[in-house]
Structures are given as C-alpha cells and as structure tokens.
Write a protein that holds these residues in place. Structure first.
Motif, mmCIF file in Angstrom:
data_model
loop_
_atom_site.group_PDB
_atom_site.id
_atom_site.type_symbol
_atom_site.label_atom_id
_atom_site.label_comp_id
_atom_site.label_asym_id
_atom_site.label_seq_id
_atom_site.Cartn_x
_atom_site.Cartn_y
_atom_site.Cartn_z
ATOM 1 N N ASP A 34 0.795 -1.222 0.000
ATOM 2 C CA ASP A 34 0.000 0.000 0.000
ATOM 3 C C ASP A 34 0.835 1.283 0.000
ATOM 4 O OD1 ASP A 34 0.947 -0.466 2.555
ATOM 5 O OD2 ASP A 34 -0.850 0.308 3.541
ATOM 6 N N VAL A 35 2.164 1.185 -0.050
ATOM 7 C CA VAL A 35 3.012 2.371 -0.083
ATOM 8 C C VAL A 35 3.040 2.935 -1.498
ATOM 9 C CG1 VAL A 35 5.352 3.258 0.235
ATOM 10 C CG2 VAL A 35 4.431 1.575 1.829
ATOM 11 N N GLU A 48 7.047 7.582 4.230
ATOM 12 C CA GLU A 48 6.212 6.764 3.340
ATOM 13 C C GLU A 48 4.864 7.432 3.100
ATOM 14 O OE1 GLU A 48 7.825 2.290 4.248
ATOM 15 O OE2 GLU A 48 5.963 2.903 5.198
ATOM 16 N N ARG A 50 0.960 6.765 1.955
ATOM 17 C CA ARG A 50 -0.084 5.738 1.823
ATOM 18 C C ARG A 50 -1.430 6.427 1.703
ATOM 19 N NH1 ARG A 50 3.307 3.043 5.577
ATOM 20 N NH2 ARG A 50 3.609 0.861 5.034
ATOM 21 N N ASN A 51 -2.364 5.759 1.041
ATOM 22 C CA ASN A 51 -3.736 6.258 1.005
ATOM 23 C C ASN A 51 -4.453 5.800 2.262
ATOM 24 O OD1 ASN A 51 -3.620 7.666 -1.398
ATOM 25 N ND2 ASN A 51 -4.087 5.870 -2.611
ATOM 26 N N THR A 53 -6.913 4.128 4.399
ATOM 27 C CA THR A 53 -7.793 2.975 4.171
ATOM 28 C C THR A 53 -8.686 2.702 5.383
ATOM 29 O OG1 THR A 53 -6.056 1.490 4.969
ATOM 30 C CG2 THR A 53 -6.187 1.859 2.591
ATOM 31 N N CYS A 58 -11.300 5.697 0.092
ATOM 32 C CA CYS A 58 -10.146 6.521 0.457
ATOM 33 C C CYS A 58 -10.493 7.994 0.273
ATOM 34 C CB CYS A 58 -8.938 6.164 -0.398
ATOM 35 S SG CYS A 58 -8.330 4.509 -0.115
ATOM 36 N N THR A 61 -4.440 11.141 1.669
ATOM 37 C CA THR A 61 -3.145 10.484 1.548
ATOM 38 C C THR A 61 -2.340 10.869 2.781
ATOM 39 O OG1 THR A 61 -3.255 10.624 -0.853
ATOM 40 C CG2 THR A 61 -1.099 10.198 0.103
#
Length: 120
Positions: A34-35, A48, A50-51, A53, A58, A61
């Motif tokens: 997921d990165v 990092e 990520r979206n 979740t 979503c 970010t």
C-alpha cells in the motif's frame, strides 16, 4: 611486523563490512503493497506515502516519517460553497496525492531523525 599490520587491516575491513550490513538492514523499511512512494530524510530515515484505508472509500493520503514519527494528512476533498446555503464536495485524488508528496518531500529535506532500530 608486516604480518601484524596485515592482520590489523584485515580485521578493520571485516568490522566495517559487518557494521555497514547492520546499518543497511536497520534502514530498510518493510515492504508493503500500500506504499505509494518513499522519500529519504537527511538523517537516513524514510517517509512513506499511503492512502487512507480506514474508511470505505479513500479520502486522504497520509505521509508517515519512520524516523521521528511525524504524520501529515492531505485531504482529497475540496468543499465548494455556493452563494446559497448549499455546498458540495469534490474528491480530487490527484491533487491530494500531489499535496501529500510535496509535504513528504518538504519534511524529508528537513528531518534529521535517524532510522529507528528494529524492535527486539
């Protein structure tokens, strides 16, 4: 005397290789599907992207620094207000990810935190 010096330098080379290997292993972030992208900080840690979740769809970010632990969220939603009492929300994923990328890059250029040691 030459043999003693040769042993000394051979031992130093081995120690340097072992230390480099340990440092590299501690700095490497765990692989994750997921990165979206990673940034390297000045101190050698990783930021990092990520979206989010945690919700069904979503809507943001998230940038997380694996060195200092800072977390920044870039919302995708832009609220448009009309002259009347009505308003509506537009989800703009591209703009949200771009804003998060910019925030993460800005943090990475300033953060001097070193990578956290692996947990025992």
């Amino acid at each position: 005397m030459v043999t003693l010096l040769a042993r000394f330098f051979a031992r130093q080379a081995t120690d340097t290789q072992e230390n480099h290997q340990m440092t590299t292993e501690a700095m490497t972030p765990t692989p994750a599907d997921d990165v979206l992208m990673r940034f390297l900080t000045v101190g050698g840690a990783t930021v990092e992207l990520r979206n989010d979740t945690t919700v069904k769809e979503c809507s943001a970010t998230i940038a997380t620094c694996l060195g200092c632990g800072a977390v920044q969220t870039a919302e995708w939603a832009t609220e448009i207000r009309l002259y009347s009492s009505r308003s509506y929300v537009i989800q703009d994923r591209t703009k949200g990810e771009r804003n998060a990328r910019d925030k993460a890059n800005e943090h990475a250029t300033a953060c001097r935190a070193m990578p956290r040691p692996p947990s025992a």
